[in-house]
Structures are given as structure tokens and as C-alpha cells.
Scaffold this motif. Structure first.
Motif, PDB file in Angstrom:
ATOM      1  N   ASP A  47       0.848  -1.194   0.000  1.00 27.35           N
ATOM      2  CA  ASP A  47       0.000   0.000   0.000  1.00 27.35           C
ATOM      3  C   ASP A  47       0.885   1.246   0.000  1.00 27.35           C
ATOM      4  OD1 ASP A  47      -1.652   2.185   0.768  1.00 27.35           O
ATOM      5  OD2 ASP A  47      -3.034   0.832   1.788  1.00 27.35           O
ATOM      6  N   PRO A  48       0.751   2.124  -1.019  1.00 22.35           N
ATOM      7  CA  PRO A  48       1.594   3.334  -1.069  1.00 22.35           C
ATOM      8  C   PRO A  48       1.421   4.239   0.159  1.00 22.35           C
ATOM      9  CG  PRO A  48       0.356   3.069  -3.108  1.00 22.35           C
ATOM     10  CD  PRO A  48      -0.132   2.019  -2.157  1.00 22.35           C
ATOM     11  N   ALA A  49       0.235   4.241   0.754  1.00 20.00           N
ATOM     12  CA  ALA A  49       0.013   5.070   1.937  1.00 20.00           C
ATOM     13  C   ALA A  49       0.878   4.583   3.096  1.00 20.00           C
ATOM     14  CB  ALA A  49      -1.461   5.058   2.333  1.00 20.00           C
ATOM     15  N   LEU A  50       1.031   3.280   3.220  1.00 17.37           N
ATOM     16  CA  LEU A  50       1.913   2.749   4.257  1.00 17.37           C
ATOM     17  C   LEU A  50       3.368   2.993   3.907  1.00 17.37           C
ATOM     18  CD1 LEU A  50       0.346  -0.625   5.429  1.00 17.37           C
ATOM     19  CD2 LEU A  50       0.297   1.603   6.542  1.00 17.37           C
ATOM     20  N   GLY A  51       3.661   3.072   2.628  1.00 19.40           N
ATOM     21  CA  GLY A  51       5.024   3.351   2.205  1.00 19.40           C
ATOM     22  C   GLY A  51       5.544   4.656   2.785  1.00 19.40           C
ATOM     23  N   ARG A  52       4.656   5.620   2.982  1.00 21.08           N
ATOM     24  CA  ARG A  52       5.049   6.898   3.583  1.00 21.08           C
ATOM     25  C   ARG A  52       5.502   6.720   5.036  1.00 21.08           C
ATOM     26  NH1 ARG A  52       6.342  11.471   2.288  1.00 21.08           N
ATOM     27  NH2 ARG A  52       4.881  12.596   3.561  1.00 21.08           N
ATOM     28  N   LEU A  53       5.023   5.659   5.687  1.00 20.51           N
ATOM     29  CA  LEU A  53       5.394   5.411   7.083  1.00 20.51           C
ATOM     30  C   LEU A  53       6.709   4.648   7.200  1.00 20.51           C
ATOM     31  CD1 LEU A  53       1.948   4.382   8.593  1.00 20.51           C
ATOM     32  CD2 LEU A  53       2.948   6.659   8.368  1.00 20.51           C
ATOM     33  N   PHE A  54       7.150   4.083   6.087  1.00 20.99           N
ATOM     34  CA  PHE A  54       8.377   3.288   6.071  1.00 20.99           C
ATOM     35  C   PHE A  54       9.249   3.754   4.906  1.00 20.99           C
ATOM     36  CE2 PHE A  54       4.863   0.632   7.620  1.00 20.99           C
ATOM     37  CZ  PHE A  54       5.290   0.418   8.919  1.00 20.99           C
ATOM     38  N   PRO A  55       9.741   4.974   4.990  1.00 21.23           N
ATOM     39  CA  PRO A  55      10.496   5.534   3.860  1.00 21.23           C
ATOM     40  C   PRO A  55      11.836   4.833   3.674  1.00 21.23           C
ATOM     41  CG  PRO A  55      10.654   6.980   5.749  1.00 21.23           C
ATOM     42  CD  PRO A  55       9.681   5.892   6.127  1.00 21.23           C
ATOM     43  N   GLY A  71      15.059  -1.881   5.266  1.00 19.34           N
ATOM     44  CA  GLY A  71      13.662  -2.221   5.535  1.00 19.34           C
ATOM     45  C   GLY A  71      13.532  -3.474   6.378  1.00 19.34           C
ATOM     46  N   ARG A  72      14.341  -4.484   6.051  1.00 20.70           N
ATOM     47  CA  ARG A  72      14.303  -5.738   6.817  1.00 20.70           C
ATOM     48  C   ARG A  72      14.679  -5.502   8.269  1.00 20.70           C
ATOM     49  NH1 ARG A  72      17.465  -9.369   8.724  1.00 20.70           N
ATOM     50  NH2 ARG A  72      19.404  -8.523   7.921  1.00 20.70           N
ATOM     51  N   LEU A  73      15.669  -4.626   8.488  1.00 21.38           N
ATOM     52  CA  LEU A  73      16.144  -4.370   9.842  1.00 21.38           C
ATOM     53  C   LEU A  73      15.239  -3.418  10.631  1.00 21.38           C
ATOM     54  CD1 LEU A  73      19.958  -3.938   9.114  1.00 21.38           C
ATOM     55  CD2 LEU A  73      18.845  -5.884  10.243  1.00 21.38           C
ATOM     56  N   MET A  74      14.628  -2.454   9.965  1.00 20.56           N
ATOM     57  CA  MET A  74      13.940  -1.379  10.680  1.00 20.56           C
ATOM     58  C   MET A  74      12.415  -1.406  10.610  1.00 20.56           C
ATOM     59  SD  MET A  74      16.368   0.129  12.128  1.00 20.56           S
ATOM     60  CE  MET A  74      15.389   1.416  12.848  1.00 20.56           C
ATOM     61  N   ARG A  75      11.833  -2.076   9.631  1.00 19.85           N
ATOM     62  CA  ARG A  75      10.389  -2.007   9.421  1.00 19.85           C
ATOM     63  C   ARG A  75       9.602  -2.400  10.674  1.00 19.85           C
ATOM     64  NH1 ARG A  75       7.115  -1.398   4.986  1.00 19.85           N
ATOM     65  NH2 ARG A  75       4.990  -2.149   5.288  1.00 19.85           N
ATOM     66  N   ASP A  76       9.964  -3.504  11.294  1.00 25.16           N
ATOM     67  CA  ASP A  76       9.226  -3.943  12.489  1.00 25.16           C
ATOM     68  C   ASP A  76       9.339  -2.937  13.625  1.00 25.16           C
ATOM     69  OD1 ASP A  76       8.247  -6.212  11.259  1.00 25.16           O
ATOM     70  OD2 ASP A  76       9.764  -7.553  12.108  1.00 25.16           O
ATOM     71  N   ASP A  77      10.531  -2.359  13.808  1.00 23.95           N
ATOM     72  CA  ASP A  77      10.708  -1.350  14.857  1.00 23.95           C
ATOM     73  C   ASP A  77       9.857  -0.112  14.573  1.00 23.95           C
ATOM     74  OD1 ASP A  77      12.478  -2.937  16.250  1.00 23.95           O
ATOM     75  OD2 ASP A  77      14.270  -1.894  15.541  1.00 23.95           O
ATOM     76  N   LEU A  78       9.876   0.346  13.329  1.00 20.61           N
ATOM     77  CA  LEU A  78       9.057   1.508  12.961  1.00 20.61           C
ATOM     78  C   LEU A  78       7.571   1.202  13.143  1.00 20.61           C
ATOM     79  CD1 LEU A  78      10.885   2.753   9.737  1.00 20.61           C
ATOM     80  CD2 LEU A  78      10.690   3.980  11.910  1.00 20.61           C
ATOM     81  N   ARG A  79       7.158   0.032  12.701  1.00 23.00           N
ATOM     82  CA  ARG A  79       5.752  -0.371  12.849  1.00 23.00           C
ATOM     83  C   ARG A  79       5.351  -0.386  14.321  1.00 23.00           C
ATOM     84  NH1 ARG A  79       4.321  -5.041  13.822  1.00 23.00           N
ATOM     85  NH2 ARG A  79       2.226  -5.777  13.647  1.00 23.00           N
ATOM     86  N   GLU A  80       6.175  -0.956  15.176  1.00 20.76           N
ATOM     87  CA  GLU A  80       5.875  -1.004  16.611  1.00 20.76           C
ATOM     88  C   GLU A  80       5.819   0.398  17.207  1.00 20.76           C
ATOM     89  OE1 GLU A  80       4.759  -3.583  18.345  1.00 20.76           O
ATOM     90  OE2 GLU A  80       4.877  -4.666  16.434  1.00 20.76           O
ATOM     91  N   HIS A  81       6.706   1.278  16.753  1.00 20.69           N
ATOM     92  CA  HIS A  81       6.687   2.669  17.221  1.00 20.69           C
ATOM     93  C   HIS A  81       5.368   3.337  16.834  1.00 20.69           C
ATOM     94  CE1 HIS A  81       8.246   6.602  18.331  1.00 20.69           C
ATOM     95  NE2 HIS A  81       7.818   7.042  17.164  1.00 20.69           N
ATOM     96  N   HIS A  82       4.939   3.154  15.588  1.00 18.72           N
ATOM     97  CA  HIS A  82       3.666   3.728  15.134  1.00 18.72           C
ATOM     98  C   HIS A  82       2.484   3.143  15.919  1.00 18.72           C
ATOM     99  CE1 HIS A  82       5.910   5.640  12.041  1.00 18.72           C
ATOM    100  NE2 HIS A  82       5.917   4.641  11.177  1.00 18.72           N
TER     101      HIS A  82
END
Length: 163
Positions: A47-55, A71-82
Motif C-alpha cells: 500500500d503506497p500510503a503505508l510506504g510513507r510510514l516506512f520511507p 527495511g528488513r532491519l527497521m520495518r518492524d521497529d518503525l511499525r511497533e513505534h507507530h
């Protein structure tokens, strides 16, 4: 007198007084689960809208594999922060006092809500140079975007000492 009119302001004990109408509080409380559902949906990864949350960490000219690794290293951390920020907004939407950490979480939650909505609406600065027509099918969503932007500005003002 101006300080009295502020809806979010720092008070003498270091906390923040939040004066929002009940309808706004209920609305904020309802937005968080909607975005949380999207963030937790594995099928929404493209989803491009989610792409803005994971630049991406690197420009397009740089190695795509480096962005994939980031992305592999940080996506889960960013998602948990959000998700944590959204949880605080939902849990404290009806609170009349917040501490600095809670208000900072509000700022983060409002930001992710605005980013997703703004991306979905393809918001540009030029869109707001003239009035949005009442019959524009995006008018309600654009009004929501404007409200979230205004509220985020109030939070930032309060956190920066202006409130």
C-alpha cells in the motif's frame, strides 16, 4: 488571555491540559484502531500510503539492496513505534491531562494518521490555495486531514513551549 484560549497547553506542574470537545475525543479514539488494522494487515505491505510510514533510507540512485536490508532491519521497529503511538492516543483520547511522553505520542500518532490520509488523497500544498468545493467527493476526508493538521500544530506548539 491567549493562553486561556489554547486547547492544549502546558500547566505549572509540567503536564499538559487538553481541552477538546467530547466529539473530537471520540473521533480520535476511533481513528487509531482503523490505522492499527491497516498496519497489522500483511496484505497491505504494498500500500503506497503505508510506504510513507516506512520511507527508504537511501535515495533511488543508491543500491536497492541497501534499502531492502534497511527495511528488513527497521520495518518492524518503525511499525511497533507507530502502533505504540496510536495506542497512547486511543487510551488517552478522553484524558484532560497528559504528560510530555503521552503528548509526544499524540504528535506521532497524528503524524502517521496525516501521512496515510494525505497519501491516499494525494494531498499537495496547491490543493489548499483555493476552497475545496462542497460537492468534491474528497471534501470530508480533506476536512479530516485539515483537522488532524491543525491539532498536530497545537500539539507541537504546546510541546515547544508555546502552549
Amino acid at each position: 488571555m491567549a493562553a486561556f484560549l489554547r486547547r492544549i497547553r502546558r500547566v505549572s506542574d509540567g503536564s499538559y491540559r487538553v481541552r477538546l470537545p467530547a466529539q473530537e475525543r471520540e473521533f480520535l479514539e476511533q481513528l487509531s484502531p482503523q490505522l492499527r488494522e491497516l498496519l497489522n494487515d500483511p496484505s497491505a505491505d504494498g500500500d503506497p500510503a503505508l510506504g510513507r510510514l516506512f520511507p527508504p533510507a537511501y535515495s533511488k540512485e543508491e543500491d536497492a539492496s541497501r534499502n531492502a536490508e534497511y527495511g528488513r532491519l527497521m520495518r518492524d521497529d518503525l511499525r511497533e513505534h507507530h502502533l505504540a503511538a496510536l495506542a497512547v492516543l486511543e487510551e488517552t483520547a478522553k484524558a484532560t491531562r497528559l504528560d510530555e511522553e503521552q503528548l509526544s505520542a499524540w504528535m506521532g500518532a497524528l503524524n502517521v494518521l496525516r501521512l496515510v490520509l494525505g497519501t491516499r488523497l494525494d494531498v499537495t500544498e496547491e490543493m489548499f490555495e483555493s476552497d475545496i468545493a462542497d460537492d468534491d467527493p474528497r471534501a470530508p476526508a480533506l476536512a479530516l486531514y485539515g483537522y488532524l493538521s491543525m491539532l498536530q500544530a497545537e500539539v507541537i506548539d504546546a510541546l515547544s513551549g508555546g502552549g
